[in-house]
Design a protein around this motif. Structure first.
Motif, short mmCIF file in Angstrom:
data_model
loop_
_atom_site.label_atom_id
_atom_site.label_comp_id
_atom_site.label_asym_id
_atom_site.label_seq_id
_atom_site.Cartn_x
_atom_site.Cartn_y
_atom_site.Cartn_z
N GLY A 161 76.67 -27.54 39.10
CA GLY A 161 75.93 -27.13 37.91
C GLY A 161 76.62 -27.59 36.65
O GLY A 161 76.00 -28.11 35.72
N ALA A 162 77.94 -27.40 36.61
CA ALA A 162 78.70 -27.76 35.42
C ALA A 162 78.61 -29.26 35.16
O ALA A 162 78.45 -29.69 34.02
CB ALA A 162 80.16 -27.34 35.60
N VAL A 163 78.69 -30.05 36.21
CA VAL A 163 78.67 -31.51 36.07
C VAL A 163 77.33 -31.96 35.49
O VAL A 163 77.27 -32.82 34.60
CB VAL A 163 78.94 -32.16 37.44
N GLY B 82 79.24 -26.52 30.86
CA GLY B 82 79.96 -26.71 32.10
C GLY B 82 81.42 -26.30 31.96
O GLY B 82 82.02 -25.70 32.86
N VAL B 83 82.00 -26.62 30.81
CA VAL B 83 83.37 -26.23 30.54
C VAL B 83 83.46 -24.71 30.47
O VAL B 83 84.36 -24.09 31.03
CB VAL B 83 83.86 -26.85 29.22
N TYR B 84 82.47 -24.13 29.79
CA TYR B 84 82.44 -22.66 29.73
C TYR B 84 82.43 -22.07 31.13
O TYR B 84 83.18 -21.15 31.43
CB TYR B 84 81.20 -22.19 28.96
N LEU B 85 81.57 -22.62 31.98
CA LEU B 85 81.43 -22.08 33.34
C LEU B 85 82.76 -22.15 34.09
O LEU B 85 83.18 -21.18 34.73
CB LEU B 85 80.34 -22.85 34.09
N VAL B 86 83.42 -23.31 34.01
CA VAL B 86 84.68 -23.46 34.76
C VAL B 86 85.74 -22.49 34.22
O VAL B 86 86.44 -21.83 34.99
CB VAL B 86 85.18 -24.92 34.69
N ARG C 25 85.20 -19.69 32.53
CA ARG C 25 84.78 -18.33 32.81
C ARG C 25 85.10 -17.96 34.26
O ARG C 25 85.60 -16.87 34.54
CB ARG C 25 83.28 -18.20 32.53
N ALA C 26 84.81 -18.86 35.18
CA ALA C 26 85.00 -18.56 36.61
C ALA C 26 86.36 -19.07 37.08
O ALA C 26 86.53 -19.35 38.26
CB ALA C 26 83.87 -19.19 37.42
N TYR C 27 87.33 -19.15 36.18
CA TYR C 27 88.59 -19.80 36.57
C TYR C 27 89.30 -19.13 37.73
O TYR C 27 89.97 -19.82 38.50
CB TYR C 27 89.50 -19.97 35.34
N PRO C 28 89.17 -17.80 37.92
CA PRO C 28 89.83 -17.26 39.12
C PRO C 28 89.31 -17.91 40.40
O PRO C 28 90.07 -18.13 41.34
CB PRO C 28 89.48 -15.78 39.06
N ILE C 29 88.01 -18.23 40.43
CA ILE C 29 87.46 -18.87 41.62
C ILE C 29 88.01 -20.28 41.76
O ILE C 29 88.47 -20.68 42.84
CB ILE C 29 85.92 -18.91 41.52
N PHE C 30 88.01 -21.02 40.65
CA PHE C 30 88.47 -22.41 40.73
C PHE C 30 89.96 -22.47 41.04
O PHE C 30 90.43 -23.37 41.72
CB PHE C 30 88.16 -23.14 39.42
N GLU C 31 90.69 -21.49 40.53
CA GLU C 31 92.13 -21.51 40.76
C GLU C 31 92.48 -21.08 42.18
O GLU C 31 93.36 -21.64 42.81
CB GLU C 31 92.82 -20.59 39.75
N ALA C 32 91.73 -20.10 42.68
CA ALA C 32 92.02 -19.61 44.02
C ALA C 32 91.49 -20.54 45.10
O ALA C 32 92.01 -20.58 46.21
CB ALA C 32 91.43 -18.20 44.20
N ALA C 33 90.47 -21.30 44.79
CA ALA C 33 89.92 -22.23 45.78
C ALA C 33 90.81 -23.46 45.85
O ALA C 33 91.08 -24.08 44.82
CB ALA C 33 88.50 -22.64 45.38
N ASP D 230 77.09 -11.02 30.98
CA ASP D 230 78.22 -10.39 31.66
C ASP D 230 78.20 -10.62 33.16
O ASP D 230 78.91 -9.97 33.90
CB ASP D 230 78.25 -8.88 31.36
N GLY D 231 77.34 -11.53 33.60
CA GLY D 231 77.29 -11.84 35.02
C GLY D 231 76.61 -13.17 35.24
O GLY D 231 76.10 -13.78 34.30
N PHE D 232 76.61 -13.60 36.50
CA PHE D 232 76.07 -14.92 36.79
C PHE D 232 74.56 -14.98 36.63
O PHE D 232 74.02 -16.05 36.34
CB PHE D 232 76.48 -15.36 38.20
#
Lengths: 488, 648
Positions: B224-226, B261-265, B267-275, B136-138
């Protein structure tokens, strides 16, 4: 009385061993082990009595000693010293158990091992500079003999180097202690650590010089780059039990000195010095890892990895934020458990079986002795900072806490993790994997060895999953310390 | 919510299994029993996952199943388990496909002396992978992340006496350490900025964080994902990882771990989308890996290395999907790919056993006639990967490619279509070489080689008429069925995941339209165009391959320069060896051989010598009178003390 008992029972035991007949080696070994287990029981009792939500010293034991000079016999524990005492109480009996295969001058060896323990507990318990310094020196002498008599081929050189280095450092520190004593402006004069930390009123210049004098003593002990070259020699030559104590406990005396004496007593000098300290810390991390990678001798590789890991503690100390101090303290604890395990595996298990420390002459341990291979791999992963084992939380909190202060250093240090992983992986490839070679480890772990490794492994796993167990011990005192230093 | 403790069983049972099997192997328990134990633990974990998923379904669309565990003693840092749309989706595939591969392994590895050890490690992998996706967290995710790396290391190096396996294991772990450094630094930045590492704290805030922080975090996490997903430019470990046993390649290095890596992206999509740089960087990595993997696969002759580069390419599609905001499509493709790629690897295992351990597809052929079961299952897997309707890969891949167009990125769309053509080509080449034409024995006979060689070749192919054992057959059948019908499963959506509600409250970005693009597939003209094009390039690519490598294949000629380069993975390994590995070793050597003994210790010895010339006492110390020296020092101290006391 609890703390005094903890302190002197090993010494008493050592004196009793001296009365044992020389030939009764089995009895001597068992007796030494039992004696060294008593402090562990007492540590558990201390644990029950301490309230870790309080920052100050607890269970204070105080008696006048030399009143005319302001010297007292004063012991106490808090959340900073307790974890280190607890680590010592775990590692010391295991080091004795690991030394059961000593066959040469057995009685003397265990006498020194027990005397050493009193020195160690004394360093972490004493709250009077005079008393502290005595224990600091007392811990030095037995280790000198342990390396010098029971060590490897170059034992005399290594023991001498260790002794001279530490002695020169502590002699300078002694000058610092005296300067603090005379320069504190307190009337009557006192060696009381707590009083001096609270009330000493040193001129800024004097504070600087005293700080540097203390630094000389503790930097050698940690060891901080570039004062570290005694360590690989001492580790390589020391018998396994000695290496375990050296790496697991003695190095922590150095960092403990920063937590207990230097940061609280000389906050201004410490703050001014912190960029230098951080620089030495980060150099230690990366340089130690590179030097470890270059080693062909597996014990020397582990020794340099200690230099690297103590660099984390130094970086955390320099950053002075609560999280960085927590991380540094956690590395103290985790390294105190992982490095003895590592030295035990490469020294007592692999070296004793193969007769070589050279990695290019090893190979195939996974095939020939699966349990030895598995435990060594576990230890290597713990040491390289695998999340889930105890090596990780300390590194992480140190970096996270230092990040706002020394951003570039943290990035460099994180990149250094690749070097750290690299030398561990390379070691495993050469030692554990491949075809078993002529000198292969043939015999798998035996019962006594399992008894040494298992408790350390269990604690490494426990603290890796639940680091809160340790962090909650020193969270509060370190928060107070950070506030005193004006950290974040 | 009352049954949230079921979450613990998902990683817990395989961990218990691993421990029991390891202990049992030490105690020389019955091998079959230990294998059964391993299979049972994963099966029960799968059942627990289904139960959690049902609970989640009851709580959806805005609820989730949460099980907090322990704090780490620092605010905002600790462990817990979370069952929501993304994590249960992953966990179902991990435990489900994981169970099938355990079954297959029970037969495939039966002759290995370290049979129990294999199951202990495989169970450990399921444990770590479950932690990775359910945390439930990083911090929890990082623990899972690193430990799947350990499992991967141990299983690539399963045959640890082989130098190639040992080297491959080391390489895989090391490359992933580089990625982990990114994750750790990303976590540090997040902890500093958000004061927490729990998804529920970080991700909702991500929409409102400063752009430079978001960019930094997104790129660090992407590193990390890569690495974990073997994407450009950190893909170099994956082909070598094929040194592991084939079931390991199927489970870890195809179906599950490499999709972390796909899971990570996602899961953290708000970060990737906002960045601002987040999604473009993900999409770039994705499309680059799609094309690179497909081109490199063209030049491979080892059946497992073809599939490895294919995995890189297909995970690239998932990354591309995430990078254009088509998260659901990316998750969908993860699941379908897990089915057909696991099928292909397990099929490859059958093929390799049939040819007596041979992995070079140029030395294979004609398997279709003697092994119809292997032929049909492999064909369905191949066509599903190529993306032929109505097989699973068709729906998921098309959803991603359409998503690229809907997100307004025609270049990515066009390149993704090209990638599909290449995919059809390399897969049909593989299929044709292995299954069509003449078997090696017949070929040897026809070439007029002596009867002895023909007999030897026949010897190598012993057991070719032996039927596939049921333990191998069942997983192959189930995966074949899933590869056929997998495309009809409902696509997962992201409602209710941490950060989604806050994201939805903001002006819906165009990416969200792309997320539903899959559902409107046949309604939109863009989608129709895409489907037509994809089918066309697939048929052309596959047809060309069949013509060239099929039954009427021309005699093999020397490889062209391009094929050679592709076969060598376009020389990435040599590049890294020259630019990173050798300089690092050289630096370490310099420190160990020059700086340390001569500079630092040299300075120390110099000081000592200087002191020795200045003082006779020191010389005596160096000749061994250390006790006297200690005594002298203490005496000196005492003198100083007394002096001060008297003077003051």
């Amino acid at each position: 009385m609890l703390l005094s008992a903890l302190l002197f029972i090993p010494l008493l035991g050592g004196l009793l061993v001296a009365f044992f007949p020389k030939e009764r080696t089995r009895e001597i070994k068992s007796f030494a082990l039992i004696v060294s287990l008593i402090p562990l029981a007492l540590v558990l009792a201390v644990w029950r009595q301490l309230d870790f939500s309080l920052p100050g010293i607890q269970l204070l034991e105080r008696a006048e000693w030399i009143p005319s000079l302001g010297i007292t016999y004063q012991l106490g524990v808090d959340g900073i010293s307790f974890p280190l005492i607890a680590v010592a109480a775990v590692v010391l009996p295991l080091a004795i158990l690991a030394s059961f295969n000593i066959e040469h001058r057995v009685k003397e060896f265990f006498v020194w091992m027990l005397v050493l323990q009193t020195g160690i507990y004394g360093v972490f318990l004493a709250l009077d500079y005079f008393l502290f310094f005595i224990f600091f020196e007392v811990s030095l002498v037995p280790m000198y003999f342990i390396i010098g008599i029971w060590g490897g081929e170059r034992r005399e050189y290594a023991a001498m180097k260790f002794f001279i280095y530490t002695l020169v450092g502590s002699a300078i520190m002694l000058v610092g202690i005296l300067a603090l004593y005379f320069g504190s402006g307190l009337e009557p004069r006192t060696f009381d650590v707590l009083v001096l930390a609270e009330q000493a009123n040193l001129s800024p210049t004097l504070q600087w010089w005293v700080f540097l004098a203390f630094f000389a003593g503790f930097a050698v002990k940690v060891p901080i780059f570039p004062f570290h070259t005694w360590l690989p020699d001492a580790h390589v030559e020391a018998p396994t039990g000695g290496s375990m104590i050296l790496a697991g406990v003695l190095l922590k005396m150095g960092t403990y000195g920063f937590f207990r004496f230097m940061l609280p007593t000389f906050p201004d000098a410490a703050k001014a010095f912190s960029p230098v300290l951080a620089t030495l810390g980060i150099i230690g991390i990366v340089y130690g890892a590179l030097a470890a990678m270059a080693q062909k001798d597996v014990k020397k590789m582990v020794a340099y990895s200690s230099v690297s890991h103590m660099g984390y503690v130094v970086l955390g100390l320099a950053a002075m934020t609560p999280m960085a101090l927590n991380g540094a303290m956690f590395v103290n604890v985790s390294h105190g458990l992982i490095s003895p395990l590592f030295f035990f595996m490469v020294g007592n298990v692999i070296y004793e079986r193969t007769g070589t420390r050279m990695m290019d002459q090893m190979g195939g341990v996974f095939s020939s002795a699966p349990l030895v291979g598995a435990v060594t791999a576990f230890t290597a992963f713990a040491n390289l900072g695998l999340p889930g084992l105890a090596g990780f939380p300390g590194e992480f909190f140190t970096f996270a806490g230092a990040f706002p202060v020394f951003t570039a250093f943290v990035i460099i240090g994180a990149l250094g993790l690749a070097v750290t992983a690299g030398y561990h992986l390379w070691m495993m490839q050469r030692v554990l994997m491949g075809q078993p070679v002529a000198l292969a480890v043939q015999k798998d772990l035996v019962g006594r060895e399992v008894l040494v490794a298992a408790p350390l492994m269990a604690l490494v796993l426990l603290l890796g999953v639940l680091p809160g167990i340790a962090l909650n011990l020193f969270n509060e005192p370190l928060a107070v310390l950070a506030a005193r230093l004006g950290g974040m | 919510m009352e049954y949230n403790w079921l979450l613990i069983l998902i990683p817990g049972l395989p961990l218990l299994g691993a421990a029991l099997i390891a202990a049992g192997a030490q105690g020389r328990w019955n091998r079959s029993f230990l294998a059964a134990l391993g299979c049972t633990a994963v099966f029960l974990a799968f059942v627990a996952t289904v139960l959690v998923r049902l609970q989640y379904n009851a709580a959806a669309p805005f609820g989730s199943v949460h099980m907090p565990l322990w704090s780490w003693g620092v605010d905002g840092v600790g462990l817990g388990l979370l069952g929501d749309s993304i994590s249960t989706w992953f966990a179902l595939v991990v435990t489900g496909v994981g169970f099938l591969i355990h079954l297959y392994s029970a037969a495939y590895m039966a002759d290995d002396p370290s049979y129990p050890r294999f199951f202990a490690k495989l169970n450990f992998f399921i444990f770590a992978m479950s932690v990775l996706v359910l945390a439930d967290g990083f911090v929890g995710m990082l623990i899972g992340w690193a430990n799947v790396g350990v499992a991967s290391y141990l299983l690539i190096g399963f045959w640890h006496a082989r130098p190639a396996a040992a080297a491959a294991a080391k390489k895989a772990y090391w490359v992933n350490t580089v990625g982990e450094i990114g994750l750790i630094l990303g976590a540090i930045v997040m902890l500093q900025h958000f004061g927490s590492l729990y998804f529920a704290d970080v991700l909702p805030q991500a929409w409102f964080a400063p752009q430079n922080v978001l960019n930094a975090v997104a790129l660090l996490l992407l590193a990390g994902a890569v690495a974990k997903s073997a994407q450009l430019p950190l893909h170099v470990w994956l082909p070598d990882a094929m040194q592991g046993p084939t079931p390991v390649s199927a489970l870890i290095h195809a179906a599950t771990m490499v999709t972390a890596g796909v899971y990570l992206v996602v899961r953290a999509y708000p970060i990737f989308e906002a960045a601002p740089w987040g999604l473009p960087a993900v999409a770039l990595v994705g499309i680059g890996s799609v094309l690179f993997g497909a081109l490199a696969a063209l030049g491979q002759n080892d059946i497992k290395r073809v599939l490895a580069f294919s995995t890189m390419s297909q995970v690239g599609y998932m990354m591309l999907g995430a990078g254009v905001g088509a998260y659901s499509a990316a998750l969908f493709h993860f699941a379908t790919h897990a089915f057909f790629k696991a099928l292909l690897f397990l099929g490859a295992g059958v093929v390799i056993h049939r040819f007596g351990g041979e992995q070079d597809i140029r030395k294979m052929g004609g398997l279709g006639k003697s092994h119809p079961f292997a032929y049909w299952t492999f064909l369905i897997g191949t066509l599903a990967l190529v993306g032929l309707p109505p097989l699973a890969g068709f729906y998921s891949k098309d959803a991603i490619v359409v998503g690229a167009l809907m997100a307004g990125r025609p270049w990515l769309w066009a390149l993704a279509v090209v990638g599909a053509g290449l995919t059809a080509f390399y897969m049909m080449r593989l299929f044709a070489l292995v299954f069509t034409g003449d078997s090696p024995e017949v070929a040897a006979f026809q070439r007029g080689e002596g009867a002895r060689q023909a007999a030897a070749a026949a010897e190598a192919g012993v057991g070719r008429s032996r039927p596939v054992p049921p333990l191998k057959m069942v997983p192959l059948v189930v995966l074949t069925l899933l590869s056929i019908v997998g495309g009809f499963f409902a696509m997962p959506d992201l409602s209710g995941v941490p950060g989604a509600a806050e994201g939805a409250r903001l002006a819906a970005p165009p990416a969200h339209e792309a997320a539903v693009a899959g559902r409107v597939l046949t309604e939109s003209s863009a989608a129709t165009l895409t489907i037509a094009l994809l089918l066309a390039v697939s048929v052309i690519g596959g047809g060309l391959a069949l013509q060239r490598f099929g039954p009427k294949r021309a005699p093999q000629t020397a490889e062209s320069g391009f094929v050679k380069a592709a076969g060598a993975g376009f020389y990435f390994d040599d590049f890294y060896r020259a630019v990173f590995v050798r300089p690092l070793r050289a630096t370490a050597g310099f420190v160990g051989d020059v700086t340390e003994p001569h500079v630092i210790d040299g300075a120390v010895n110099g000081v000592a010598r200087l002191a020795a010339t200045l003082s006779g006492a020191v010389r005596r110390v160096q000749s061994g009178y250390v006790r006297r020296y200690a005594l002298a020092l203490m005496a000196g101290v005492a003198v100083v003390l007394i002096y001060f006391v008297l003077m003051v």
